[in-house]
Design an enzyme around this catalytic site. Sequence first.
Site, PDB file in Angstrom:
ATOM      1  N   CYS A 174      39.426  42.609  36.016  1.00 54.28           N
ATOM      2  CA  CYS A 174      40.118  43.661  36.785  1.00 54.28           C
ATOM      3  C   CYS A 174      39.295  44.937  36.946  1.00 54.28           C
ATOM      4  CB  CYS A 174      41.491  43.948  36.210  1.00 54.28           C
ATOM      5  SG  CYS A 174      41.481  44.502  34.501  1.00 54.28           S
ATOM      6  N   HIS A 205      44.689  47.000  31.518  1.00 54.76           N
ATOM      7  CA  HIS A 205      44.636  46.579  32.912  1.00 54.76           C
ATOM      8  C   HIS A 205      44.378  47.813  33.769  1.00 54.76           C
ATOM      9  CE1 HIS A 205      44.939  44.049  36.319  1.00 54.76           C
ATOM     10  NE2 HIS A 205      46.127  44.426  36.732  1.00 54.76           N
ATOM     11  N   ASP A 222      47.216  46.098  43.822  1.00 54.63           N
ATOM     12  CA  ASP A 222      46.508  45.357  42.794  1.00 54.63           C
ATOM     13  C   ASP A 222      45.517  44.419  43.480  1.00 54.63           C
ATOM     14  OD1 ASP A 222      45.649  43.467  40.835  1.00 54.63           O
ATOM     15  OD2 ASP A 222      47.228  44.243  39.535  1.00 54.63           O
TER      16      ASP A 222
END
Length: 354
Positions: A174, A205, A222
């Site tokens: 990520c 995250h 995202d």
Amino acid sequence: MSTIDYKNLKEKLIVAYTKQILNEKPTINVNDLQSKANLPLIRSIHSHINCLAPYKIPSSLDIALNTIDLPKIYENVDKREKENKIPNLRYDDFIVLELLNYFKNDFFKWVNQPSCQCGNNDQIEHKGIKKPPANNPDQISIIEVYQCSKCKRIIEFPRINNPISLLRTRNGRCGEWVNCFLLILEALIGEGKDRIRYVLNHEDHVWCEYYSYGLQKWVHLDPCEAVFDEPLLYCNNWGKKMSYVIGFNMNSIVDLSDKYITKEKQINQTEVVDPKEVEKVIEFYNFKKLHDVYDILKNEQNEINSLLEIYKNIIVPRNKEQVKGDIKSTPSSNIPKGRQTGSAEWTKNRGENG
Ligand SMILES: [Zn+2]
């Protein structure tokens, strides 16, 4: 009979108000801040305060635009605009939607662990981590070291931060996804304004947001999951428990915990860092950022114009953003349960499998 010059009066009020804000000293000072520097959350806030700077370098934005497939993206943007059913979206919102799709499906690749040159993808054993080299243009944070169980080759997976390097390597987890995505996002819609935001969750995250003029709000993105405007994705779909979520703009830091964390999935913040302390630290950095920008502007133009500019570009957006108590909107709807990126075992170990 005299008439009132309302424009002049308004400006005078704004100038007085802005001066007052600049004079409101934060609750803590640099020494207080240093005494909290060993707390993990405070440390990561500190290390991210200027995290948007790499996305504001014009030459980097040019490289990003030259790397992506612009004709393909714009062709799909036009299709999206024609077929759209969501009200209020504007052209640049379609660009963002299409970039999410392009980035995930054509451009970037998820890596749980690297594969081996011998063709083996499965029996790769994690051996440990190495420090980055002294000469580090890729801004590598650590190097993960693996070994292939078949051919015994040592495989290194450097965790790269430099978004320009990521345009070349096009893979990672990520962190790499968001670093690279934000550069392209800024290149496509940024216009040099404070429109993109890096979002950090304390439970490992990261994602991002952009300001949509059409929707009149900061929109959750995202890139790893190609998800648009689903702030409850993590709590409701992944089942992820979180303590803090912090957003980093060019000129402001904002606590976004209330926007992303539901009551059910809220980790007791006091066990991580006292929320009052976090508030004071954010207040400190926001005060500092306001002064830094003001000092730069004052060197370029007169005091009144500098005050008017920071009012318009920093103070008004900060005041407008009422994150606290503004969420718990509709639960995420048509997205599948559980995290889509990463292996089943990896997501399960992280408690993100829904
Ligand atoms: Zn091998």
